[in-house]
Design an enzyme around this catalytic site. Sequence first.
Site, PDB file in Angstrom:
ATOM      1  N   ASP A  56       0.813  -1.212   0.000  1.00 28.19           N
ATOM      2  CA  ASP A  56       0.000   0.000   0.000  1.00 28.19           C
ATOM      3  C   ASP A  56       0.859   1.280   0.000  1.00 28.19           C
ATOM      4  OD1 ASP A  56      -2.425   1.357   0.021  1.00 28.19           O
ATOM      5  OD2 ASP A  56      -3.263   0.180   1.651  1.00 28.19           O
ATOM      6  N   ASP A  62      -9.840   4.054  -3.475  1.00 31.20           N
ATOM      7  CA  ASP A  62     -10.584   2.879  -3.012  1.00 31.20           C
ATOM      8  C   ASP A  62     -12.006   2.806  -3.549  1.00 31.20           C
ATOM      9  OD1 ASP A  62      -8.317   2.541  -1.580  1.00 31.20           O
ATOM     10  OD2 ASP A  62      -9.304   2.375   0.365  1.00 31.20           O
TER      11      ASP A  62
END
Length: 384
Positions: A130, A187
């Site tokens: 990430d 996201d």
Amino acid sequence: MTHPLAMTPPMGWNSWNTFGEKINEQVVLETADLFVKLGLKDAGYEYIVIDDCWSLRERDPKTNEIVPDPVKFPRGMKFVSDYIHKKGLKFGMYSCAGTRTCANFPSSFGHEFLDARTFAKWGVDFLKYDYCNMPFGGQAPLFYRRMGQALRNSGREILFSACEWGAEDVWSWIRSTGASMYRSTGDIFDNFESMKKIAQSQLPKLASSAPGCWNDMDMLTVGMFGRGNVGNAESVQTIDQYKLQFAVWCVWGSPLMLGCDIRKLADMPDVLALVTNKDLLRINQDPLGRQAYAADTCWGNQDVGTVARLLDNNETAVLCHNFTDADRTFHSLLEKLGISYESGLKLRMKDCFTGKTAFSGRDEFSVSVPAKSCRVFLCKPVKA
Ligand code: GLA
């Protein structure tokens, strides 16, 4: 040791969309069992991935290793990994390139090689990496390259799944880091607008998914129906909307990481049928891995259009998407697929959802497409 490229988009499940920080061993083991029982493994789904929130808040003070949370994972990660491997599946985990993960757990910046060795020791086959809490701006290529090297030197084949949200012009350098897939957007949430925004942002970037390194449009929300970590009871989607999402991910060449609660799939036969649809998966996993292309946009906007993709066996996938809230009829010229009138050909079109076959005219095909949904066809040119 070899470092195989992902020649087709990786397929699996990731814990984040449904479970968020509520992830634990039981959920992961049950998901692995169901992958086999429900036929997901046979359909090609392979990786079971634990996302953020699996560890304690601090590293082990002696070894400096990240420590699995003993309440969530009482038997440790090697146990989970062995269990998954015994089912013939692969095991994925999560870390982050910054100083802390997005949910504020220990992250790999400055510990890349140690962490890669730890993951290798646990039998990890896949690492999602990430982008939160990056220590310096504009250094993503360097930090992703570092974890890429760390994984290559970990003593184990570990697929590198970069999750860098499309920042810092990721398309232009991510392949150089050793990544096999990379997130290209922020996201996803389980609502139609979120899916539409992600999909449309990638329509001009269809060439950025290719064998070796695939454009990851994020974990699927198909089958969530408003439940779970990125779900919202106010925005429950319909199966038609999920058909559009799944078809877009398949035809455009995204990895297919399921994000719904697999334990609920047996009670949702229409969702199970969708995510194991042989024709859609055959398109996504086509061995040639050619880029899709925008063949036609209707009325000059991106809401209604046709995306096509050349496949092996002289077939062509044709996806007619309708992001609007009105039913539409498409009239699309074969010319746009490169099949001119002069060719003397028409298309045999198999509807991937109904299995029914129909023929186009020599110059066009017409199909009706429901609101917020799509039609997908496996097409083959035949003599007109
Ligand atoms: C970021 C990622 C998500 C998920 C969360 C976990 O937001 O983009 O996919 O991994 O972090 O905290």
